[in-house]
Write an enzyme that holds these catalytic residues in place. Structure first.
Site, mmCIF file in Angstrom:
data_model
loop_
_atom_site.group_PDB
_atom_site.id
_atom_site.type_symbol
_atom_site.label_atom_id
_atom_site.label_comp_id
_atom_site.label_asym_id
_atom_site.label_seq_id
_atom_site.Cartn_x
_atom_site.Cartn_y
_atom_site.Cartn_z
ATOM 1 N N SER A 542 -30.729 124.718 -4.643
ATOM 2 C CA SER A 542 -30.559 124.920 -3.212
ATOM 3 C C SER A 542 -31.927 125.166 -2.574
ATOM 4 C CB SER A 542 -29.575 126.064 -2.958
ATOM 5 O OG SER A 542 -29.136 126.060 -1.630
ATOM 6 N N ASP A 628 -20.591 118.780 -0.546
ATOM 7 C CA ASP A 628 -21.410 119.970 -0.315
ATOM 8 C C ASP A 628 -21.735 120.108 1.178
ATOM 9 O OD1 ASP A 628 -23.298 121.988 -0.245
ATOM 10 O OD2 ASP A 628 -24.521 121.177 -1.870
ATOM 11 N N HIS A 663 -21.311 122.543 -3.228
ATOM 12 C CA HIS A 663 -22.590 123.203 -3.477
ATOM 13 C C HIS A 663 -22.626 123.925 -4.820
ATOM 14 C CE1 HIS A 663 -26.464 124.426 -1.939
ATOM 15 N NE2 HIS A 663 -26.209 125.688 -2.214
#
Length: 699
Positions: A542, A628, A663
């Site tokens: 991320s 995501d 995610h």
């Protein structure tokens, strides 16, 4: 056998002019204009995008075909460290104990309760049964009503973080009311159990409104609507259940509204109006409010108290003064005690305060460890629960009597395949950053590991949003350490490891400190014999994917491999797209390149995608998820395409997209480990090559 050929996506130059600046994006076509629909149903992604992603996945499979045996071995090792029929410690609430447990082979738990101290178990929610037929299934929140008559849960069945909230009558076992759709993961029952407060997500996946409905079903009534699309919403009861709170906040500003529990249908009242650069949170302590705030220059936060009915700032008086470098990370309230979690120099501690202000600390011995409060349901009690762990010590759950100071070990994380902490060693090192700051590094390695630079080194980092890199226990990293690798966590700026100032000094116009800190950590580890340049794997996910993307551009010579999981690498384009879920809320973190030329130029100077150039890149594995909402799939897709186009080296650039997840990757405690096994196998393949694959077992 011929070497697999990587996909060569088309280039379709798009000219973007912004604030008098021009950039060309050859791969902008990889964003589907219908992305909102794709979040809810990945199958509707545009055909040319799907075709390219499937080609990328096939290329990864072909390139890593020789690691499939290693992947299977790594997966079985990690799975072997999980107690398959595990159970959480029962948490009492009134006449009941609530807990969760797994059955053998199950990916998801059962939520259950029993009479307090008894054995007659009732299943509240069987996640494993509910997940059947879903490629992805994740429960974001689950809670019983205060009167113990209802049980509600929020489930995401596609990874998009659009939740569906369902409610069950615990007497009849029947579902009540219509499911709530397009919800955020958080919800709260009113103290009288008659109402359910929930948060609606708009078409751009942002939490925008708070609704109230009868807990057993009925009409939804709008309670609060947030006009600032840059703020996140939350709902919950105070510890003493006297108020329901609605919070609106980001990393720079916050505002809390209160509804008295004896009047749950009343309009919410603002506690203290939002103000630039001021944050606060509140909880109610019987006859007073406790406020955690950074007001008046308290960078690392302080605690205030108010006896007013509605605690506006003018009524606040000091409870715990601010101390620079000591972050007040959070607190929990009980009838006669307050427990706060502090962090200083990347070390956690717990401090207990009684109502008279007397304090004592709960002590721990290891050099590097992590603590977390595991709040229960009960307020009128002297018992609190916390979790202790370190890179060598599995999680330990303690009940602690706040009055007698007695510490009772309730559970130690069971490692079925065996774990001897004495085989491993944890060290805390410090690297000098270019500006002289001392950056902590936590190292895990086998005891007696030779520090001659021969060991492969995994360097992990994040450095964003004020999230610390806690020195926790991992069933995963041991699979590398057992193979002679050294695992290191870099506590870089952008996290709150050394206080909130550590975060502030790694965001916005100080963001490059995060990257130079990470490079300094790598260089220090090399200088001390923990690794060598060209044999280090940089690992981040991320915002940590942005970190490893940036340092790969800055110092490609340091890394032999890079793993960028769901990486935020297309920063300039994403922060310029106001339709995306996190763009307005994240301008405080990165800057607003739509309105601020300085922010545009600064982001452009480090943006991993914009700064890919003609240089010999290391082996890179980028991963993503098609549904995501946080880091959209086209970010790693575009980045991999540009890397492959520009690199002057021979090392492979790999892209793997989970076509059925978001995610967090695959759902389920075992399926997720397969993705980690692929990451680790890639690192071993890239750094050690064929010999390591031939002997795939750890010792």
């Amino acid at each position: 056998m011929s070497k697999p050929t990587p996909p060569t996506p088309r280039k379709d130059p798009k000219r973007i002019e912004q604030l008098g600046r021009v950039r060309i994006d050859d791969y902008a076509w990889m964003k589907d204009d219908n992305w909102q629909a794709v979040l809810r149903d990945p199958k509707v992604v545009r055909a040319d995008i799907r075709e390219h992603l499937e080609a990328e996945n096939a290329y990864v499979k072909a390139m890593l075909a020789g690691t499939e045996g290693l992947q299977a071995t790594l997966f079985e090792e990690m799975k072997g460290r999980i107690k398959e029929d595990d159970s959480s410690i029962p948490t009492p609430d009134g006449a009941w104990d609530y807990y969760a447990r797994f059955e053998l082979g199950a990916q998801h738990p059962k939520h259950v309760r029993r009479p307090r101290g008894g054995n007659d178990e009732t299943v509240l929610l069987d996640e494993e049964a509910e997940s059947q037929g879903h490629a992805y299934y994740e429960v974001g929140a689950a809670a019983h009503s205060p009167d113990h008559a209802l049980y509600a849960w929020a489930v995401d069945a596609q990874g998009s973080e659009y939740y569906r909230i369902l409610t069950r009558d615990l007497v009849t076992g029947e579902m009540v009311g219509e499911p709530i759709e397009s919800a955020y993961g958080a919800f709260a029952f009113s103290a009288d159990s008659q109402w359910l407060f929930w948060i609606w997500r708009d078409e751009n996946a942002r939490p925008a409104k708070v609704f109230r409905r009868p807990a057993r079903g009925g009409e939804d009534v709008l309670v609060y609507e947030e006009q600032d699309e840059g703020l996140f919403l939350g709902v919950g009861l105070t510890s003493d259940r006297k108020y329901l709170l609605i919070s609106a906040e980001n990393r720079e500003v916050s505002e809390v509204l209160a509804i008295a529990s004896d009047d749950p249908t009343a309009a919410p009242r603002v506690i203290e109006p939002r103000h630039d650069d001021r944050r606060y949170s509140v909880d109610h302590w019987g006859d007073r409010w406790v406020i955690r705030t950074n007001a008046d220059g308290a960078v690392d936060f302080k605690l205030m108290v108010s006896h007013a009915e509605l605690p506006a700032k003018a009524t606040w008086t000091p409870l715990l003064e601010h101390k620079a470098g000591r972050l007040v990370a959070g607190f929990s309230l009980y009838a006669d005690h307050l427990v706060r979690l502090e962090r200083e120099n990347a070390t956690d501690r717990l401090v207990v305060m009684d109502r008279a202000g007397a304090e004592h600390m709960i002590d721990f011995a290891e050099e590097a460890y992590a603590l977390s409060l595991d709040d229960g349901y009960e307020y009128d009690t002297t018992l609190t629960r916390f979790v202790y762990q370190s890179p060598t010590t599995p999680r330990q759950w303690f009940d602690y009597d706040l009055a007698t100071r007695q510490r009772t070990l309730r559970k130690t994380q069971d490692i079925p395949s065996g774990h001897d902490p004495a085989r491993y060693e944890t060290r805390r090192l410090y690297a000098a950053a270019p500006d002289g700051q001392q950056v902590p590094i936590t190292v895990l390695m086998k005891r007696g590991q030779a520090l001659d630079g021969s060991a492969p080194l995994m360097l992990y980092g994040y450095g964003a949003y004020g999230f610390p890199q806690e020195p926790t226990f991992s069933i995963r990293s041991l699979s590398l350490v057992d193979r002679g690798w050294i695992w290191a966590n870099a506590h870089v700026r952008g996290g709150s490891d050394k206080g909130w100032g550590w975060f502030l000094d790694g965001r916005k116009f100080a963001k490059k400190n995060t990257f130079t800190d990470f490079i300094a950590c790598a260089e220090h580890l090399v200088a001390e014999g923990y690794g060598q340049a060209g044999r280090i794997t940089a690992y981040g996910g991320s915002a940590g994917g942005m970190l490893v993307g940036a340092v790969t551009n800055m110092r490609p010579d340091l890394w032999g491999a890079v793993i960028a999981a769901v990486p935020f690498v297309d920063v300039l384009n994403t922060m310029s797209d106001t339709s995306l879920p996190l763009t307005p809320p994240e301008w405080p973190e990165w800057g607003n390149p739509l309105e601020d030329p300085a922010a545009y130029d600064y982001i452009a100077s480090y943006d991993p995608y914009e700064n890919v150039g003609a240089k010999p890149y290391p082996a890179i594995l980028a991963t993503g998820g098609l549904s995501d909402p946080r880091v959209t799939w086209w970010e790693p897709q575009k980045w991999a395409a540009r890397l492959r186009e520009k690199t002057t080296g021979e090392r492979p650039i790999l892209l793997k997209i989970n076509m059925e997840a978001g995610h967090g990757g695959a759902s389920g405690r075992f399926e997720f480990l397969k993705e980690i096994a692929l990451d680790y196998a890639f690192a071993i393949w890239a750094i050690e090559g064929g010999e390591a694959l031939a002997d795939s077992s750890g010792d």
